[in-house]
Write an enzyme that holds these catalytic residues in place. Structure first.
Site, PDB file in Angstrom:
ATOM      1  N   GLY A  13       0.778  -1.235   0.000  1.00  0.00           N
ATOM      2  CA  GLY A  13       0.000   0.000   0.000  1.00  0.00           C
ATOM      3  C   GLY A  13       0.806   1.280   0.000  1.00  0.00           C
ATOM      4  O   GLY A  13       0.358   2.304   0.515  1.00  0.00           O
ATOM      5  N   SER A  14       1.987   1.266  -0.641  1.00  0.00           N
ATOM      6  CA  SER A  14       2.763   2.516  -0.662  1.00  0.00           C
ATOM      7  C   SER A  14       2.096   3.564  -1.566  1.00  0.00           C
ATOM      8  O   SER A  14       2.180   4.766  -1.290  1.00  0.00           O
ATOM      9  CB  SER A  14       4.211   2.270  -1.078  1.00  0.00           C
ATOM     10  OG  SER A  14       4.312   1.965  -2.440  1.00  0.00           O
ATOM     11  N   ASN A  15       1.421   3.135  -2.610  1.00  0.00           N
ATOM     12  CA  ASN A  15       0.691   4.104  -3.447  1.00  0.00           C
ATOM     13  C   ASN A  15      -0.524   4.658  -2.701  1.00  0.00           C
ATOM     14  O   ASN A  15      -0.845   5.841  -2.830  1.00  0.00           O
ATOM     15  CB  ASN A  15       0.283   3.484  -4.783  1.00  0.00           C
ATOM     16  CG  ASN A  15       1.422   3.507  -5.783  1.00  0.00           C
ATOM     17  OD1 ASN A  15       1.777   4.559  -6.303  1.00  0.00           O
ATOM     18  ND2 ASN A  15       2.030   2.352  -6.023  1.00  0.00           N
ATOM     19  N   ARG A  66     -15.974 -15.010  -9.619  1.00  0.00           N
ATOM     20  CA  ARG A  66     -15.411 -13.661  -9.776  1.00  0.00           C
ATOM     21  C   ARG A  66     -16.529 -12.622  -9.776  1.00  0.00           C
ATOM     22  O   ARG A  66     -16.427 -11.561  -9.170  1.00  0.00           O
ATOM     23  CB  ARG A  66     -14.640 -13.614 -11.100  1.00  0.00           C
ATOM     24  CG  ARG A  66     -13.812 -12.362 -11.302  1.00  0.00           C
ATOM     25  CD  ARG A  66     -12.977 -12.448 -12.559  1.00  0.00           C
ATOM     26  NE  ARG A  66     -11.948 -13.471 -12.513  1.00  0.00           N
ATOM     27  CZ  ARG A  66     -10.780 -13.351 -11.868  1.00  0.00           C
ATOM     28  NH1 ARG A  66     -10.496 -12.243 -11.232  1.00  0.00           N
ATOM     29  NH2 ARG A  66      -9.906 -14.313 -11.878  1.00  0.00           N
ATOM     30  N   MET A  91      -4.362  -7.160  -6.869  1.00  0.00           N
ATOM     31  CA  MET A  91      -3.914  -8.261  -7.728  1.00  0.00           C
ATOM     32  C   MET A  91      -5.067  -9.161  -8.160  1.00  0.00           C
ATOM     33  O   MET A  91      -4.985 -10.385  -8.084  1.00  0.00           O
ATOM     34  CB  MET A  91      -2.855  -9.091  -6.988  1.00  0.00           C
ATOM     35  CG  MET A  91      -1.651  -8.291  -6.552  1.00  0.00           C
ATOM     36  SD  MET A  91      -0.794  -7.541  -7.938  1.00  0.00           S
ATOM     37  CE  MET A  91       0.042  -8.998  -8.574  1.00  0.00           C
ATOM     38  N   HIS A 110       0.389   1.270 -13.183  1.00  0.00           N
ATOM     39  CA  HIS A 110       1.164   0.116 -13.646  1.00  0.00           C
ATOM     40  C   HIS A 110       2.623   0.543 -13.802  1.00  0.00           C
ATOM     41  O   HIS A 110       2.904   1.601 -14.368  1.00  0.00           O
ATOM     42  CB  HIS A 110       0.604  -0.368 -14.996  1.00  0.00           C
ATOM     43  CG  HIS A 110       1.310  -1.583 -15.500  1.00  0.00           C
ATOM     44  ND1 HIS A 110       1.053  -2.842 -15.002  1.00  0.00           N
ATOM     45  CD2 HIS A 110       2.280  -1.739 -16.434  1.00  0.00           C
ATOM     46  CE1 HIS A 110       1.842  -3.709 -15.607  1.00  0.00           C
ATOM     47  NE2 HIS A 110       2.590  -3.068 -16.488  1.00  0.00           N
ATOM     48  N   GLU A 175       5.959   6.687  -9.235  1.00  0.00           N
ATOM     49  CA  GLU A 175       4.546   6.295  -9.085  1.00  0.00           C
ATOM     50  C   GLU A 175       3.881   7.136  -8.010  1.00  0.00           C
ATOM     51  O   GLU A 175       2.740   7.586  -8.160  1.00  0.00           O
ATOM     52  CB  GLU A 175       4.427   4.814  -8.690  1.00  0.00           C
ATOM     53  CG  GLU A 175       4.817   3.838  -9.767  1.00  0.00           C
ATOM     54  CD  GLU A 175       4.580   2.390  -9.314  1.00  0.00           C
ATOM     55  OE1 GLU A 175       3.545   2.105  -8.695  1.00  0.00           O
ATOM     56  OE2 GLU A 175       5.461   1.545  -9.589  1.00  0.00           O
TER      57      GLU A 175
HETATM   58  C1  GRF Z   1       3.050  -0.832  -7.748  1.00  0.00           C
HETATM   59  O1  GRF Z   1       4.292  -1.059  -8.360  1.00  0.00           O
HETATM   60  C2  GRF Z   1       1.975  -0.593  -8.783  1.00  0.00           C
HETATM   61  O2  GRF Z   1       2.457   0.039  -9.924  1.00  0.00           O
HETATM   62  C3  GRF Z   1       1.549  -1.995  -9.120  1.00  0.00           C
HETATM   63  O3  GRF Z   1       1.589  -2.686  -7.899  1.00  0.00           O
HETATM   64  C4  GRF Z   1       2.533  -2.079  -7.031  1.00  0.00           C
HETATM   65  C5  GRF Z   1       1.823  -1.741  -5.766  1.00  0.00           C
HETATM   66  O4  GRF Z   1       2.685  -1.271  -4.769  1.00  0.00           O
HETATM   67  N1  GRF Z   1       0.243  -2.002  -9.758  1.00  0.00           N
HETATM   68  P1  GRF Z   1       2.107  -0.647  -3.437  1.00  0.00           P
HETATM   69  O5  GRF Z   1       1.236  -1.733  -2.781  1.00  0.00           O
HETATM   70  O6  GRF Z   1       1.302   0.562  -3.784  1.00  0.00           O
HETATM   71  O7  GRF Z   1       3.291  -0.332  -2.592  1.00  0.00           O
END
Ligand code: GRF
Length: 206
Positions: A13-15, A66, A91, A110, A175
């Site tokens: 969850g860094s994003n 799904r 995912m 992505h 990102e």
């Molecule tokens: C990131 O590299 C994003 O581009 C990809 O999955 C990763 C997620 O990283 N879709 P985080 O969980 O946000 O740290």
């Protein structure tokens, strides 16, 4: 567009954190209404709780198909008034049930310059291919994997002595800047889709 975000995660969850930080810093005018993970162990759930955001785990294992799982996700997001769904390391492939519930209102990030290197381990794919420019893409989500209209991209040079891990780290830094910026753009509403192109409207021209 309604400025309540629903962030879907599966991992660290860094994003998500970058989005939360941008909102706290006042550079992104939005609120995160809910964070949902399909995995109970996702570190991002704890980040959400720390920020005072509702953190929910809906495990795909508890659903027969799904579509059934996606219907549960849609219901949870709707209940919280979410206007824009942000996939941040989620995912799971989304079925048409989900995609049609939020038309042009699902974003994904992505770690490659799409359409190069869709799918898993994009940074490793770019490194192994030997490209000189890697990067990150934020795009709207449609039925095809990593293929919806591109909102923003940022390039990251590949260095001769890079390892896939070092390259991935530098891409991740970008990102974290790119995603809040792209979310702000989409929420501003001043855009249209022409073919598969995301085009900013110039208010001066109308
Ligand atoms: C990131 O590299 C994003 O581009 C990809 O999955 C990763 C997620 O990283 N879709 P985080 O969980 O946000 O740290």
């Amino acid at each position: 567009m309604i400025r309540t975000l629903g962030v879907l995660i599966s991992g660290r969850g860094s994003n998500l954190q970058a989005i939360v930080d941008a909102i706290a810093a006042g550079t992104l005018d939005a609120r995160v209404g809910v964070v949902i993970s399909n995995r109970p162990e996702a570190g991002g759930l704890e980040r959400a709780r720390r920020a005072g955001i509702e953190a929910l785990c809906l495990s795909h294992r508890d659903y027969a198909s799904r579509e059934e799982y996606d219907r549960a996700l849609v219901a949870a997001l709707r209940q919280r008034g979410v206007g824009l769904v942000c996939l941040a390391g989620f995912m799971r492939l989304l079925s048409p049930v989900f995609i049609e519930a939020f038309p042009n209102a699902i974003l994904n990030i992505h770690p490659s310059l799409l359409p190069a290197f869709p799918g898993l381990e994009a940074q490793h794919q770019a490194w192994a291919h030997g490209v000189k420019l890697a990067g990150a893409t934020v795009h709207l989500v449609n039925r095809d994997l990593d293929a919806g209209p591109i909102v923003l991209q940022r390039a990251v040079p590949v260095l001769d002595d890079d390892t896939p891990e070092r390259l991935a780290e530098r891409i991740l830094e970008q990102e974290h800047r790119l995603y809040p910026e792209a979310i702000g753009l989409v929420l501003s509403g001043g855009w249209t889709i022409e073919g598969r192109r995301f085009i900013l409207r110039n208010p001066a021209i109308g």
